[in-house]
Design a protein around this motif. Sequence first.
Motif, PDB file in Angstrom:
ATOM      1  N   ILE A  32      35.128  46.152  33.440  1.00 44.14           N
ATOM      2  CA  ILE A  32      36.289  46.865  34.025  1.00 44.14           C
ATOM      3  C   ILE A  32      37.568  46.265  33.598  1.00 44.14           C
ATOM      4  N   ALA A  33      37.726  45.073  33.116  1.00 45.06           N
ATOM      5  CA  ALA A  33      38.875  44.360  32.892  1.00 45.06           C
ATOM      6  C   ALA A  33      39.076  44.690  31.614  1.00 45.06           C
ATOM      7  N   GLY A  34      38.241  44.402  30.683  1.00 35.42           N
ATOM      8  CA  GLY A  34      38.338  44.735  29.208  1.00 35.42           C
ATOM      9  C   GLY A  34      38.655  46.322  28.792  1.00 35.42           C
ATOM     10  N   LEU A  51      35.065  44.469  21.692  1.00 32.46           N
ATOM     11  CA  LEU A  51      33.472  43.708  21.447  1.00 32.46           C
ATOM     12  C   LEU A  51      32.699  43.663  22.531  1.00 32.46           C
ATOM     13  N   GLU A  52      31.574  44.225  22.735  1.00 32.95           N
ATOM     14  CA  GLU A  52      30.687  44.222  23.934  1.00 32.95           C
ATOM     15  C   GLU A  52      29.459  43.536  23.389  1.00 32.95           C
ATOM     16  N   LYS A  53      28.944  42.520  23.971  1.00 33.13           N
ATOM     17  CA  LYS A  53      27.657  41.833  23.419  1.00 33.13           C
ATOM     18  C   LYS A  53      26.528  42.928  24.109  1.00 33.13           C
ATOM     19  N   GLY A  59      29.617  45.920  32.061  1.00 34.76           N
ATOM     20  CA  GLY A  59      29.478  44.665  32.701  1.00 34.76           C
ATOM     21  C   GLY A  59      28.690  44.517  33.894  1.00 34.76           C
ATOM     22  N   ARG A  60      29.575  43.930  34.725  1.00 36.64           N
ATOM     23  CA  ARG A  60      28.792  43.687  36.444  1.00 36.64           C
ATOM     24  C   ARG A  60      28.908  45.076  37.091  1.00 36.64           C
ATOM     25  N   MET A  61      29.533  46.091  36.551  1.00 33.24           N
ATOM     26  CA  MET A  61      29.251  47.294  37.313  1.00 33.24           C
ATOM     27  C   MET A  61      28.121  48.000  36.523  1.00 33.24           C
ATOM     28  N   ALA A  75      28.072  45.264  40.929  1.00 30.56           N
ATOM     29  CA  ALA A  75      29.012  45.711  42.056  1.00 30.56           C
ATOM     30  C   ALA A  75      28.353  46.931  42.705  1.00 30.56           C
ATOM     31  N   GLN A  76      28.405  47.248  44.281  1.00 28.86           N
ATOM     32  CA  GLN A  76      27.953  48.009  44.970  1.00 28.86           C
ATOM     33  C   GLN A  76      28.937  49.414  45.175  1.00 28.86           C
ATOM     34  N   PHE A  77      30.209  48.635  45.356  1.00 31.85           N
ATOM     35  CA  PHE A  77      31.180  49.869  45.785  1.00 31.85           C
ATOM     36  C   PHE A  77      32.431  49.261  45.361  1.00 31.85           C
ATOM     37  N   PHE A  78      33.591  50.012  45.338  1.00 32.67           N
ATOM     38  CA  PHE A  78      34.953  49.295  45.214  1.00 32.67           C
ATOM     39  C   PHE A  78      36.020  50.228  46.090  1.00 32.67           C
ATOM     40  N   ARG A 152      28.321  40.248  19.663  1.00 36.81           N
ATOM     41  CA  ARG A 152      28.425  39.101  20.741  1.00 36.81           C
ATOM     42  C   ARG A 152      29.522  38.250  20.155  1.00 36.81           C
ATOM     43  N   ALA A 153      30.652  38.153  20.609  1.00 39.89           N
ATOM     44  CA  ALA A 153      31.545  37.106  19.976  1.00 39.89           C
ATOM     45  C   ALA A 153      30.966  35.750  20.264  1.00 39.89           C
ATOM     46  N   THR A 154      31.016  34.709  19.235  1.00 37.99           N
ATOM     47  CA  THR A 154      30.470  33.393  19.113  1.00 37.99           C
ATOM     48  C   THR A 154      31.448  32.327  19.145  1.00 37.99           C
ATOM     49  N   GLY A 339      40.350  38.738  34.214  1.00 34.37           N
ATOM     50  CA  GLY A 339      39.080  39.346  34.671  1.00 34.37           C
ATOM     51  C   GLY A 339      39.035  39.128  36.292  1.00 34.37           C
ATOM     52  N   ASP A 340      37.792  39.020  36.921  1.00 38.33           N
ATOM     53  CA  ASP A 340      37.982  38.854  38.415  1.00 38.33           C
ATOM     54  C   ASP A 340      38.231  37.679  38.980  1.00 38.33           C
ATOM     55  N   ALA A 341      38.487  36.592  38.076  1.00 33.05           N
ATOM     56  CA  ALA A 341      38.888  35.371  38.310  1.00 33.05           C
ATOM     57  C   ALA A 341      40.274  34.986  38.461  1.00 33.05           C
ATOM     58  N   PRO A 345      39.820  39.248  43.163  1.00 33.71           N
ATOM     59  CA  PRO A 345      38.491  39.359  42.961  1.00 33.71           C
ATOM     60  C   PRO A 345      38.035  40.607  42.644  1.00 33.71           C
ATOM     61  N   LYS A 346      36.932  40.800  42.628  1.00 34.87           N
ATOM     62  CA  LYS A 346      36.138  42.166  42.421  1.00 34.87           C
ATOM     63  C   LYS A 346      36.752  43.049  41.651  1.00 34.87           C
ATOM     64  N   VAL A 347      36.115  44.405  41.763  1.00 33.06           N
ATOM     65  CA  VAL A 347      36.531  45.520  40.733  1.00 33.06           C
ATOM     66  C   VAL A 347      37.901  45.541  40.650  1.00 33.06           C
ATOM     67  N   GLU A 348      38.635  46.122  41.751  1.00 36.16           N
ATOM     68  CA  GLU A 348      40.022  46.277  41.510  1.00 36.16           C
ATOM     69  C   GLU A 348      40.824  45.076  41.035  1.00 36.16           C
TER      70      GLU A 348
HETATM   71  C1  LIG Z   1      25.416  41.206  42.158  1.00 33.51           C
HETATM   72  C2  LIG Z   1      27.040  41.453  42.261  1.00 33.51           C
HETATM   73  C3  LIG Z   1      27.837  42.316  43.344  1.00 33.51           C
HETATM   74  C4  LIG Z   1      28.951  42.572  43.484  1.00 33.51           C
HETATM   75  N1  LIG Z   1      29.445  43.595  44.392  1.00 33.51           N
HETATM   76  C5  LIG Z   1      30.830  43.985  44.350  1.00 33.51           C
HETATM   77  C6  LIG Z   1      31.177  44.818  44.998  1.00 33.51           C
HETATM   78  O1  LIG Z   1      30.477  45.467  45.950  1.00 33.51           O
HETATM   79  N2  LIG Z   1      32.465  45.404  45.026  1.00 33.51           N
HETATM   80  C7  LIG Z   1      33.361  44.900  43.975  1.00 33.51           C
HETATM   81  O2  LIG Z   1      34.377  45.269  43.966  1.00 33.51           O
HETATM   82  N3  LIG Z   1      32.975  43.979  43.294  1.00 33.51           N
HETATM   83  C8  LIG Z   1      31.777  43.511  43.165  1.00 33.51           C
HETATM   84  N4  LIG Z   1      31.182  42.595  42.518  1.00 33.51           N
HETATM   85  C9  LIG Z   1      32.016  41.934  41.378  1.00 33.51           C
HETATM   86  C10 LIG Z   1      32.533  42.875  40.278  1.00 33.51           C
HETATM   87  O3  LIG Z   1      31.138  43.372  39.684  1.00 33.51           O
HETATM   88  C11 LIG Z   1      33.366  42.218  39.267  1.00 33.51           C
HETATM   89  O4  LIG Z   1      34.412  41.481  39.970  1.00 33.51           O
HETATM   90  C12 LIG Z   1      33.886  43.135  38.203  1.00 33.51           C
HETATM   91  O5  LIG Z   1      32.980  43.884  37.603  1.00 33.51           O
HETATM   92  C13 LIG Z   1      34.296  42.085  37.045  1.00 33.51           C
HETATM   93  O6  LIG Z   1      34.901  42.766  35.947  1.00 33.51           O
HETATM   94  P1  LIG Z   1      35.019  41.874  34.618  1.00 33.51           P
HETATM   95  O7  LIG Z   1      35.648  43.118  33.650  1.00 33.51           O
HETATM   96  O8  LIG Z   1      36.226  40.948  34.919  1.00 33.51           O
HETATM   97  O9  LIG Z   1      33.799  41.117  34.104  1.00 33.51           O
HETATM   98  P2  LIG Z   1      32.489  41.759  33.582  1.00 33.51           P
HETATM   99  O10 LIG Z   1      32.011  43.030  34.269  1.00 33.51           O
HETATM  100  O11 LIG Z   1      31.572  40.787  33.816  1.00 33.51           O
HETATM  101  O12 LIG Z   1      33.041  42.204  32.183  1.00 33.51           O
HETATM  102  C14 LIG Z   1      32.951  40.976  30.880  1.00 33.51           C
HETATM  103  C15 LIG Z   1      31.910  41.608  30.018  1.00 33.51           C
HETATM  104  O13 LIG Z   1      32.193  40.869  28.698  1.00 33.51           O
HETATM  105  C16 LIG Z   1      30.962  40.963  27.980  1.00 33.51           C
HETATM  106  N5  LIG Z   1      30.963  39.626  27.388  1.00 33.51           N
HETATM  107  C17 LIG Z   1      30.629  38.339  27.967  1.00 33.51           C
HETATM  108  N6  LIG Z   1      30.592  37.636  26.816  1.00 33.51           N
HETATM  109  C18 LIG Z   1      30.604  38.287  25.503  1.00 33.51           C
HETATM  110  C19 LIG Z   1      30.606  37.945  24.207  1.00 33.51           C
HETATM  111  N7  LIG Z   1      30.481  36.368  23.851  1.00 33.51           N
HETATM  112  N8  LIG Z   1      31.147  38.955  23.562  1.00 33.51           N
HETATM  113  C20 LIG Z   1      31.192  40.040  23.648  1.00 33.51           C
HETATM  114  N9  LIG Z   1      30.998  40.683  25.062  1.00 33.51           N
HETATM  115  C21 LIG Z   1      30.764  39.513  25.996  1.00 33.51           C
HETATM  116  C22 LIG Z   1      29.788  41.076  29.191  1.00 33.51           C
HETATM  117  O14 LIG Z   1      28.653  41.658  28.544  1.00 33.51           O
HETATM  118  C23 LIG Z   1      30.417  42.082  30.216  1.00 33.51           C
HETATM  119  O15 LIG Z   1      30.224  43.217  29.727  1.00 33.51           O
HETATM  120  C24 LIG Z   1      29.945  42.219  42.166  1.00 33.51           C
HETATM  121  C25 LIG Z   1      29.309  41.536  41.179  1.00 33.51           C
HETATM  122  C26 LIG Z   1      27.786  41.101  41.234  1.00 33.51           C
HETATM  123  C27 LIG Z   1      27.290  40.380  40.002  1.00 33.51           C
END
Ligand SMILES: Cc1cc2nc3c(=O)[nH]c(=O)nc-3n(C[C@H](O)[C@H](O)[C@H](O)COP(=O)(O)OP(=O)(O)OC[C@H]3O[C@@H](n4cnc5c(N)ncnc54)[C@H](O)[C@@H]3O)c2cc1C
Length: 368
Positions: A32-34, A51-53, A59-61, A75-78, A152-154, A339-341, A345-348
Amino acid sequence: MSESNGRSSGAVAQHSDRGDEVADIVVIGAGIAGLCAAGELAKTGRRVLVLEKSRGAGGRMATRRFGGAVCDHGAQFFTIRGRAFGGIVAAAHAAGMATTWCEGFSRAPTVADPLENTADGHARWRGSRGMTDLPKWIAGGLTAGTVRTGIRATAIGLAAGRVRIAAEDAACGPMSFSAGGVLVTSPVPQSLELFAAGGMTAGQGADAEALASLGSVDYDPCFALMLVLRSPSLVPPPGGIQFAAGPISWLADNQQKGISPVPALTAHAGGEWSRRRFDDPPDNVADELTDLVRPWIDGDPAGAVIERSLHRWKYATPTTILPAPLVAVSAAPPVVCCGDAFAGPKVEGAASSGMAAARWLTRTLGSS
Ligand SMILES: Cc1cc2nc3c(=O)[nH]c(=O)nc-3n(C[C@H](O)[C@H](O)[C@H](O)COP(=O)(O)OP(=O)(O)OC[C@H]3O[C@@H](n4cnc5c(N)ncnc54)[C@H](O)[C@@H]3O)c2cc1C
């Protein structure tokens, strides 16, 4: 050099003399961040590549289909707190890709305690057919060819005033990209590995303070167990239970949630439990988690569970959230992590961080 400094939104590949595919901005990761970042960057007319591996965006959605069931296992909901993310969700809702689930779930201290219903009037949202619907809908709104899956970016490094990304295409093997700026959304420990592999170390193109701050970010792992059931689960409406502590942190009924045509549960193990069992044989982990959620299965799991699937998230949720929505590892050429750090945190939080990083990148490139 045949590299283009011009701005075009077309997706036809351009290459430098050394064979690198050229883009104005490369985004690492189609979570969701990208994707929110790419949407923001696309508005500026720059040539953006994501680029997505993995094989798909989200991702985590993440949503898994098996045994006739549909289970969200990341992620289960947002929820929606800010206007920018709210606008994206409203548009997805209008397109039929996002909808509300409920206004709160049952809660209990642990799986052994009685449940309390804690609806709080604040909407919990979901993708219409599963959590991947929202990221896939955002990806679908970008120019064709913007999101490249299976790559995958290396390594990420600096060369001649640009950013060079080495990558591995699952189908075609090694490839490389040259970009005016890069936005990195992979979990932070993985992003740091990319910088190290590209020679971006403290004083060697990377800001020492930024690297130190990124080095402080850690994540909890999480096991997600998905069970396809013979008959409806015993999870009370609206189909979700949050546990404050103990081995299980969350239990969802994907049928009540409205995404699975057949009864199916998703159980998440707590961070501490998942960390301790991380390298255990998957069947042992699945057996133990199945036993822990037995009170919500109608009958003996031996007969009531038709099929099961276990997913192991290494970087599930950040245990440290940095105060800023982005961290710039290099300002010229710009390389930024988000990203979420970052800030929330989380989806939003991830979506907001991605959009903030995109705006920073646009300002930085605009003035360089
Ligand atoms: C089990 C679990 C439960 C959760 N429950 C909730 C919830 O209920 N509500 C909520 O709001 N949030 C929840 N979250 C958190 C939420 O899913 C994340 O905060 C959010 O989706 C993070 O988005 P992101 O884009 O920062 O990271 P990600 O979704 O991790 O996206 C990063 C992307 O980068 C890709 N990537 C990584 N390395 C490379 C590389 N070298 N080259 C190319 N691509 C690469 C990955 O494949 C991934 O698609 C949960 C997470 C988990 C794991």
